[in-house]
Design an enzyme around this catalytic site. Structure first.
Site, PDB file in Angstrom:
ATOM      1  N   LYS A 242       0.538  -1.276   0.304  1.00 20.65           N
ATOM      2  CA  LYS A 242      -0.135   0.016   0.321  1.00 20.65           C
ATOM      3  C   LYS A 242       1.071   2.093  -0.744  1.00 20.65           C
ATOM      4  CE  LYS A 242      -4.308   1.789   2.226  1.00 20.65           C
ATOM      5  NZ  LYS A 242      -4.299   1.962   3.613  1.00 20.65           N
TER       6      LYS A 242
ATOM      7  N   SER B 156      -1.864  -1.189  -4.263  1.00 18.45           N
ATOM      8  CA  SER B 156      -3.012  -0.095  -3.870  1.00 18.45           C
ATOM      9  C   SER B 156      -2.410   0.815  -3.632  1.00 18.45           C
ATOM     10  CB  SER B 156      -4.143  -0.658  -3.400  1.00 18.45           C
ATOM     11  OG  SER B 156      -3.958  -1.033  -2.137  1.00 18.45           O
TER      12      SER B 156
END
Lengths: 359, 359, 359, 359
Positions: free
Chosen positions: B161, B226
């Site tokens: 992330k 992400s």
């Protein structure tokens, strides 16, 4: 002498791109006057304001107009299904007769047979009601006869295109209508048509009072229905097997019990190509015709789905893309006729699937 | 003494529904202080204005706050991936240690191992550039060490992330940034992270000049990245096999070469459950972690897709629903962690898939 | 002898509904061979996959084909602008000459004048670059001459329809293009056209290097540009005042400095009908032609807007509906030609507005 | 001694951004225990899957929790209205008492007065039915009394937040519900609340059988209702004038007869600032509270709108953006509380507008 059915799948670079059909006609592979029906998957949203369908119809009619008398063209079923969500690919599927004057070998197996029929124009008060189902039932019976199919048990797929209710039609019926909501009338019309098919194919015995749109336990395993604003009558195309037809094409169908019923589709592929591996039968498959929808109870095998709660994307778009991915993975191709709005077409959350293939 | 990893998949009735996690904690099935990371599939649009992710994080942090010191909570990777298109089902996946003090049987096979690591905060000028890839590379190496995984070849999945560029951060860097477009910075940050993973796992030797976002032939088969607005550093979670861990859980991965590469997934399922039929391995599969994207060249096996031309629905939403349908059909379940935005994560139009399963 | 311009606004029940135009032709109110240009607001999304525009063009061409030689029909500017967000109403605006052979009263004031011109086909490498601006500049000059407008200062509105870059055209140019992104090429083409208008109207002296798409301080107060996939050349329609024309119609324009610049519009209405109250001038207004866009800096008078962060709805749709509401409130009508994508057409976040009215 | 009402409008950089409120509390401009209600316009879609509302509520509650006992916090009306379409700007509006112990000048005019009240929890079978209207009617009466407003004629705005029907609640009522459709239940609940307000304010005498959701000729000119999944009771906030309150704030209201009824709003602005020009009263306007909706008959002053036919964007989003543009143009600001779903709140296609301003 036997008739021979041909099914030609062609690409579409845009809704008004008929160049591949024009080329096939020019090359003599398709005779315009022997076209029985045209289906297409176009790239609009498949909902109320989908103008890709109308654009495809207008382009296709302009292409065919020089070849056909106006009344023949008007009576030709042109079924544009909007929505190529996910990786689905816009394409045309032409159902036509080869015109070959083949001698029928005495022991030749029954082959793909096809024919269409029309109902009379529906009064607005009939749309989405038992009268529509009965008219469709009768039209299916006529198409079966025209296709020289021996009986309902040899039918594998019935495409119906049916009218819907607009404000003008509601007014014409002085309010005596199944609903005054245009979007709802599309669902009721599809549902009434599907139950008409079910009646014709002996899948349902009688139509109970208020069944249309409510009793989701009643459904056809072989109907695929779509509603279009341009119609006042119902157009019916029947596909099945008949000994009066010859050639290599066959059709088979199955029912997906829910949106992830891959085993049902795998079983169908096993029919087409026994023992073939995943995606191996693709070259022999001419067309995949399927229905998809979000289950009304908000779950798939107990796990919540969010298709009905998404106010940004219609559930029909979600369902087409998702089932399209499943089918594409199993079949190995993205030119798949996956259509939404499966009222009374397969069980709640599932839907029929048919394959046309070379035997 | 061996460590034991547990992976618990739980349903989510809404983005802020943490009741299933609370119940699992209450029942002693999950020890909050042994949670290594939490992934979740939430029901927003997965794009810029997806508030389901923030709502899930806020609810989850409120649940865990009484159990963990603030710095531990802040350092816990919470990876919310928005988008449950089609029939995908919102769910939580908790990665935690059982805390069981198991004696390691001398001949026990390597089992699922997991650990996380953080990079230092990135300067805005580093986001989406080689500096980010190098920081991620080093964090992956540290997480591998913490997880007692012998080497990169035993790693099967790396979740990253990573931060993105906002107007404020662009200003902070006085314009010396990879892009001043927020949405683009998400893609570049994901891509830089993926290439960092590829470097750490020896999938790529060096990073050529201007490779990030451009040279799509460079990719990791095991990265899933992400971007989130709330971060300034990169969070890394590594999953693999290690002889220092015990228990029944294993992980395997494959790469889908395109969006309909069902054979790749079928091969992976064959690893999990040799000879089992379609969907038969479902009860033994704990988690499915996959990436999906629309191919940049607008086609799948030569057939046009319309995902990049649809101005009503983001291509990432199309891709998740479509690949989600394929995976759900093969696996037999809709609780699948299918994430969009696969820059440098698998080939153009394809993506990595990992399965965590009981051996 | 003086020419007389007529502007006829007609309703549209659907994108392919040309019945009102057919009726006007039948009634002799519009002579097909005296049509100078047709604009329409159609109900698609106004973005890449807007098929309402193509459907309207196809229906309109079918209507006009019997009346015009093919080359005349091909050269007729048909500018369909998609997007009737909010309460905007789909409608046609026909610009035509009455054909009346009016004696020009010596002291008659200059009246609405109109003419069109075409550029040569653009090479793909020219699209969105200074070459396009120069070609448009020259076409505007030719149209001014044809309309017998004395000079640029008497021009109040220039509509340009221009080509965009497709994958095929990018390939044709061997990559020597302004961008290989189709959506971006639309913006660059609109911007280059607008700067071409600005050059022709002396609003901009010269085109600095790299100005197109970047230097938003350069703009035309009288350009309205839209890009269409079906073109390879640019079509230009010029509206202004000329002593060679007669009749009651006039045109005026203003520039909205931001999306809520109602005072600018109120000032324009004061020109049309001095002292009239809010909405009172509506019966005398034939057409409202406006551009709308979301400001690139994400705010209106310091307050944040969310148009650029909404991944569900394109910012162009937001902007059209919002500015449409403002204009409808001031004018008192919803048949307004509000078009999106205002690159170099008015200041960042604002746009030109023109009114055609009866004096 | 007189009470004094304050209305503070604050910006919001994201749904969970409460920093401006925190700063106002820290600076002593807002006393948390004197907050009567909080309204906010958040940037979600305003429909079923709008998570921006829940995120704002969670962030706001976390901010206020240290200042208020739990039961006070639970009873505080927090009305988040999703949807900042077009140029509308997300913002908070805090209604609070200053706590100033002002001597009431004998001849001081009545000033803005405010109070809230709650109904008891509704049984699911009561939602959207006359029982709900009666409960809201009684709660409005209690709030009027608490606000020391002399009578219904001095009330200018009533905000109601009301529950909706979920699958669980439908089951709890064993199907004895107004509808089993969640989205429909929102409309019926808003409508029942609005008619409750109309009863309390003597705008409607009695509630005819089956009026809710059907008889659109019955409406309140001062109600603004929104439905939220988190409630089981109805929260009511009443705003009006009272001699028991002092200070410079006043409130006025009007009714837009259709979506482009700018004259109604202009008249209201004339009340606020007689003779002031367009947008000139902006500095004195604290809050604009309005309702917007698409007319059910598909037209505005006879011209077709397409809001109800757009399957890509909800009609509520269209209506908010469009009416928002009109209001922003007249007022000169984009921080406007424009809310959708105006069942029985103003006439079909129109809606109430209230202004809070400094006299």
């Amino acid at each position: 002498m036997a008739r021979q059915a041909e099914v030609t799948r062609l690409p579409m670079a845009a809704p008004d791109d008929v160049s591949a059909i024009a080329a096939a006609i020019h090359a003599g592979r398709i005779a315009p006057d022997r076209i029985v029906a045209v289906l297409a998957k176009t790239e609009g949203n498949g909902c109320v304001n989908d103008f890709s369908r109308g654009l495809s119809v207008m382009a296709l009619r302009a292409l065919l107009a020089p070849f056909l008398p106006a009344d023949r063209l008007d009576a030709l079923p042109l079924v544009m299904s909007g929505g190529t969500e996910g990786g689905l690919s816009p394409h045309w599927i032409l159902f036509h007769e080869t015109g070959a004057e083949a001698e029928h070998a005495p022991d030749a197996p029954p082959a793909l047979a096809m024919a269409s029929a029309l109902t009379r124009p529906l009064h607005p008060s009939e749309i989405g009601r038992p009268a529509q189902a009965e008219l469709v039932r009768d039209a299916v019976a006529r198409a079966i006869a025209r296709a020289e199919i021996a009986g309902p048990e040899d039918v594998h797929y019935v495409q119906v295109k049916c009218p819907l209710l607009t404000a003008a039609r509601v007014a014409e019926a002085k309010g005596d209508v199944a609903t005054d909501n245009m979007l709802k009338s599309m669902g009721l019309s599809r549902g009434a048509s599907a139950l008409g098919v079910a009646l014709a194919l002996n899948e349902v015995d009688t139509l109970p009072h208020r069944a249309i749109g409510h009793d989701l336990a009643l459904w056809s395993a072989r109907a695929s229905c779509s509603a279009g604003i341009e119609l006042t009558q119902c157009e019916v195309v029947v596909l099945g097997h008949s000994a009066a037809w010859t050639g290599p094409l066959r059709i088979a169908h199955a029912v997906m019990q829910d949106a992830i019923d891959a085993p049902a589709v795998a079983g169908l592929l096993e029919t087409v190509a026994p023992g073939a591996g995943l995606q191996q039968a693709a070259p022999r498959i001419r067309a995949v015709l399927a229905k998809a929808e979000a289950s009304s109870f908000g779950a798939i095998r107990g796990a919540r789905h969010t298709m009905l709660d998404d106010s940004d994307i219609s559930s029909t778009r979600h369902a087409r893309g998702f089932v399209g991915g499943l089918l594409a993975g199993l079949v190995g191709r993205t030119e798949l006729f996956v259509s939404g709005g499966a009222e009374h077409q397969g069980p709640d959350g599932g839907g029929p699937v048919a394959l046309i293939y070379e035997s």
